[in-house]
Every structure is written in structure tokens, then in C-alpha cells.
Design a protein around this motif. Structure first.
Motif, PDB file in Angstrom:
ATOM      1  N   UNK A 290       0.722  -1.248  -0.118  1.00 41.39           N
ATOM      2  CA  UNK A 290      -0.040  -0.004  -0.113  1.00 41.39           C
ATOM      3  C   UNK A 290       0.905   1.247  -0.128  1.00 41.39           C
ATOM      4  N   UNK A 291       2.115   1.353   0.657  1.00 42.70           N
ATOM      5  CA  UNK A 291       2.809   2.269   0.719  1.00 42.70           C
ATOM      6  C   UNK A 291       3.499   2.845  -0.679  1.00 42.70           C
ATOM      7  N   UNK A 332      -5.605   3.476  -3.439  1.00 43.54           N
ATOM      8  CA  UNK A 332      -5.296   3.163  -1.923  1.00 43.54           C
ATOM      9  C   UNK A 332      -6.474   2.794  -1.138  1.00 43.54           C
ATOM     10  N   UNK A 333      -7.479   3.610  -1.465  1.00 48.53           N
ATOM     11  CA  UNK A 333      -8.509   3.356  -0.541  1.00 48.53           C
ATOM     12  C   UNK A 333      -9.197   2.072  -0.705  1.00 48.53           C
ATOM     13  N   UNK A 334      -9.103   1.577  -1.870  1.00 48.13           N
ATOM     14  CA  UNK A 334      -9.619   0.153  -2.153  1.00 48.13           C
ATOM     15  C   UNK A 334      -8.627  -1.002  -1.577  1.00 48.13           C
ATOM     16  N   UNK A 339      -8.394  -4.617   2.737  1.00 49.12           N
ATOM     17  CA  UNK A 339      -7.062  -5.158   3.379  1.00 49.12           C
ATOM     18  C   UNK A 339      -6.359  -6.139   2.392  1.00 49.12           C
ATOM     19  N   UNK A 340      -5.923  -5.526   1.255  1.00 48.18           N
ATOM     20  CA  UNK A 340      -5.060  -6.125   0.442  1.00 48.18           C
ATOM     21  C   UNK A 340      -3.869  -5.724   0.679  1.00 48.18           C
ATOM     22  N   UNK A 441      -4.413  -1.017 -10.956  1.00 45.54           N
ATOM     23  CA  UNK A 441      -3.092  -1.146  -9.922  1.00 45.54           C
ATOM     24  C   UNK A 441      -2.453  -2.160 -10.650  1.00 45.54           C
ATOM     25  N   UNK A 442      -2.921  -2.980 -11.285  1.00 44.53           N
ATOM     26  CA  UNK A 442      -2.073  -3.940 -12.146  1.00 44.53           C
ATOM     27  C   UNK A 442      -0.945  -3.171 -13.268  1.00 44.53           C
TER      28      UNK A 442
END
Length: 480
Positions: A290-291, A332-334, A339-340, A441-442
Motif C-alpha cells: 500500500x505504501x 489506495x482506498x480500495x 485489506x489487500x 493497480x496492475x
């Protein structure tokens, strides 16, 4: 009454007719139309049927590309009409204007203070195969006489139409505005607002707009008069000033240049006599995966724009970055919401929602294919019989047993009715949104090479952290 929007429904970015499908489903929403009572048209009774009829027409004439349809919105003043009159007005407008030439569906939405009607019709004429085309002057020649006649018939005031809204917008633009997402129109307006505030005359305005990456052209329209055309370097076509809304016409821009000046005021700190702070533990752990996105937002924000000389800023990159930052925050919110914490978990989530999507589609759309099924016909007949036979009758139990046996062969969506289908449609839409975010994201992972590989070709956390540490140090040095 007044037409507030004339929207063209374009293809999606990757082609196809998803915007047409979405607009049909939107206007036929049971919650907005008295559970479907305020829906009419000549193309079917369900969103699936209407959509399929329109696509069949396109297929018959081999015109699947380009604009897919049109969406008109006709609004009434609060208390001006009731549901029945609004329905009749829209119905007669469609019959008179579209007739049998175009596939269409219309509805009345009563979920707001003012009653309003929606019309979605196909872009292809089902009789001739020609595409619908709206040109300047068509309103006065063809549409206005029809609306005046209908208004007079029902004792309504003549239809008033603001030329500002007549131009309309694409369905995608309308959806973006509705969600509050950044669009090119908003970005261009914001740039114009700033340049107006620092310009003293028209020449300075044009010069300053060119400095931030715009190509400016002055033109003259027979209908709108003088105008500016603004085209950012990333755009294929420019935006004419009269299409940007109120306050952005040529004369309005010149007037604002004379009136509006940029003034920086030093903010005053409020006087605080006493304040007691409470300790609130809002810390949430953020994983390395996530960072990456949070770090990306920092570099997108700082790397290109934190320059001492404001004239050295590449405003083309600024505009692109605004859209990119909005997308990164959504990602990020997703990741936090579900909690991925790793790329593997993201792929697992993608596989899971694809299975859910497949199952939902099977349940929702199977109903359309069961209309000619003998077992389903028998099931509907038994349901009718059960409602007519009293429980004390000897045949009641027999009918109920046969009904329960048949129910085992049908999806829940068919058995639970339209309310269950609507819930599944909402779930299906949320899954589509998830898939879109996962694709983003991918794509970020691939483009930015966020996974670093060791000599044996497999990603390792230690290798990644060391490489990222060097990257951060390098980027930080550039911003100083």
C-alpha cells in the motif's frame, strides 16, 4: 417544462456499447419509476430486452461503431404535472418525434422534487439504417413545434430551452460530473480562472495561456459570435469557450480580465484562549504494497512541480498529474478497504470477484432464456394456481409440493422477483468498479516496475526494499 440535457452516448474507451447499456438500466430503475409502472417505449419491457433490440438493429445495418444512442432529459417544474400527465407528455413526444423509425425507451422519475422524464433512443434508424444526426437549427425546425403542440394540448407553458444546455454532453462526461471526478472541462476552466486573475488584457491572457501549454485560437461563430478555442497539448481537439459554460464566453472572459485580479492575503491566526486536546488513536498499519501508491502520490505531486521558478513548471504534466492523483487515491482506498496487502492477494481478489460476477450473471440473465422453457412455464402456472386455491383445498398441498420441486432447478433471482434482481444488479456494478480499479493497480505495477527481481528471477522483499530506498534517496535529492 424544459429540456435540461441532450446527451450523446458514445462507445467506451475500449469500444463496445456499455454506456448505452448503462443508460438504459439507469432510466429503467424500478426505484425511480414506481417499480416499473412509469416506463414505456417500443423496444421491450426489461433493460436486457431493450438493449438487445437496439443492438440487433445496429447489427442488421452493420453499424456497431461510433455513437451508440442519445439521452434526452425533460424536466417539469415542481407541482406542474402529476405522474400520469408527465408520462403522457413524454409518450406523445416520443411517438411524434421518433415514431417507428428509432428504437426507444422512456421513463418518468419521481425520486426528486421536480418530475422529470428520460428518453434513450438508438443512434441507428431501424427503417433506413441511417444514423441520427442533430444539427444546428434542428431544434427550431423539428423539436420546438412538437413540444409546443403537446404543451398547448395539456395546458402547460411552452417549453423553454436554454441555449447554454442545448449543446449537451457525452454520457461519460455526465457520469464524471455526477461523481465529482476531475475532467478536462473542469481543468481547463480552472486554468482559465487562474490566468484571468493574473492578466491585464486580452494579449496577456493569450500569452499566459500559451505559457502553460495551451494552443489558443480566436474564431467567429455565426451563432455564438467571437470565441476562444483552448487546446491542451494532450488533447486532439480544442474546447470552444462557449462550450465551457457561463462565465467563459469570449466577452465574459474579457470582462472578467478587467474585474478580477489575483490578491494574496496573509491569513490571520485565530485567537485561542484555551483548548484541550484529546488523544485519539487513529493509527492504522500500512503495508509495503500500500505504501507504494502513497509514495507514488508524493512523487507525482512533488517531482515535477516543486520548482522555485513557477515559469519552469510544465503545466501539461500538472494536468495529467491531477487525474493521476485522483486515480491513485481511489486505488489506495480500495486496498485499505479490502485489506489487500500484496500483489498475490490482489490477484486472489480478482479471481474471487470474477467468479462472483459469473455466478451473478448466470442468475440474472437466465430468466431471459427461460421464457420458452416448459418447466418454467409450468412453474409460473403453478404460482398462479397456488394464489387462487385456498389452503383448505386438497389440491393445495399437491400444487405446493410440485412447485417446491421445480424451484430447485431455477436461480434465486427468478424466484425472488425484481427486488432480488435489483440487488444483484447493484452487486454486479460494484464488481465492475472493483475490476476497473484492479486493472489500474496492475497497470501501475507493470509500468513502474514496482517488483524487483533477484538474480534467479523471483521477487524478494529484501531486494525490493533496498532498491526502493535508493530510489527514494535519489528522488529526494532532486527535489531539494
Amino acid at each position: 417544462m424544459a429540456i435540461t440535457k441532450l446527451m450523446n452516448i458514445k462507445q467506451g474507451r475500449r469500444g463496445g456499447s456499455k454506456h448505452l447499456n448503462n443508460s438504459i438500466r439507469y432510466i429503467m430503475n424500478p426505484k425511480k419509476t414506481n417499480d416499473g409502472e412509469l416506463i414505456g417505449g417500443n423496444s421491450g419491457f426489461t433493460p436486457q430486452e431493450v438493449y438487445q433490440v437496439m443492438m440487433d438493429t445496429k447489427l442488421d445495418w452493420d453499424k456497431l461503431e461510433g455513437r451508440q444512442g442519445y439521452h434526452f432529459v425533460i424536466s417539469f417544474q415542481p407541482g406542474e404535472v402529476n405522474e400520469e400527465m408527465a408520462y403522457q407528455v413524454i409518450k406523445e413526444f416520443c411517438e411524434e418525434y421518433l415514431g417507428d423509425d428509432f428504437d426507444y425507451v422512456f421513463s418518468i422519475h419521481n425520486d426528486q422534487k421536480h418530475m422529470h422524464g428520460h428518453i434513450v433512443f438508438n443512434s441507428v434508424n431501424r427503417m433506413s439504417g441511417y444514423k441520427y444526426r442533430y444539427e444546428n437549427g434542428d431544434w427550431e425546425k423539428y423539436i420546438q413545434p412538437i413540444t409546443n403542440k403537446i404543451c398547448e394540448k395539456y395546458g402547460l407553458p411552452p417549453l423553454e430551452f436554454d441555449a447554454e444546455t442545448r449543446k449537451g454532453k457525452s454520457y461519460a462526461q455526465w457520469q464524471a460530473d455526477k461523481k465529482g471526478a476531475p475532467t478536462w472541462k473542469k481543468i481547463i476552466r480552472a486554468d482559465i480562472d487562474y490566468i484571468i486573475s493574473i492578466s491585464g488584457n486580452e494579449e496577456e491572457f493569450i500569452s499566459n495561456m500559451e505559457k502553460i501549454g495551451y494552443q489558443i485560437r480566436k474564431g467567429d461563430s455565426q451563432k455564438h459570435g467571437a470565441y476562444f478555442s483552448f487546446r491542451a497539448m494532450e488533447q486532439k481537439r480544442g474546447w470552444r469557450s462557449y462550450n465551457l459554460g457561463s462565465g467563459y464566453h469570449y466577452e465574459e472572459i474579457l470582462s472578467r480580465i478587467r474585474r478580477e485580479k489575483f490578491v494574496y492575503k496573509n491569513p490571520r491566526s485565530p485567537r485561542i484562549r484555551f483548548y484541550k486536546m484529546k488523544r485519539i488513536n487513529t493509527h492504522q498499519a500500512v503495508t509495503q504494497f500500500q505504501k507504494k501508491r502513497i509514495r507514488k502520490i508524493y512523487f507525482v505531486s512533488v517531482q515535477y512541480h516543486n520548482i522555485k521558478n513557477p515559469y519552469a513548471v510544465d503545466y501539461r504534466e500538472v494536468r495529467k498529474s491531477l487525474l493521476h492523483i485522483d486515480q491513485l487515491w481511489e486505488n489506495i482506498n480500495y486496498l485499505k478497504q479490502f485489506q489487500i496487502n500484496s500483489y498475490a492477494e490482489l490477484l486472489d481478489r480478482e479471481a474471487k470477484i470474477k467468479e462472483q460476477e459469473k455466478a451473478l450473471k448466470n442468475q440474472i440473465y437466465n430468466k431471459d432464456f427461460l421464457q420458452d422453457n416448459e418447466a418454467y412455464i409450468r412453474y409460473k402456472k403453478l404460482k398462479e394456481m397456488l394464489s387462487e386455491v385456498p389452503e383448505s383445498d386438497d389440491s393445495f398441498e399437491k400444487i405446493l409440493d410440485e412447485l417446491e420441486e421445480l424451484e430447485q432447478d431455477f436461480p434465486d433471482a427468478i424466484l425472488d422477483g425484481s427486488e432480488k434482481v435489483e440487488q444483484m444488479e447493484k452487486k454486479l456494478q460494484s464488481i465492475r468498479d472493483e475490476k476497473r480499479i484492479i486493472r489500474q493497480i496492475k497497470k501501475e505495477e507493470e509500468e513502474d516496475k514496482l517488483f524487483y527481481t533477484a538474480a534467479w528471477g523471483q521477487p524478494t522483499e529484501h531486494t525490493y526494499q533496498n532498491s526502493k530506498k535508493k530510489e527514494v534517496q535519489t528522488q529526494w535529492a532532486k527535489t531539494k
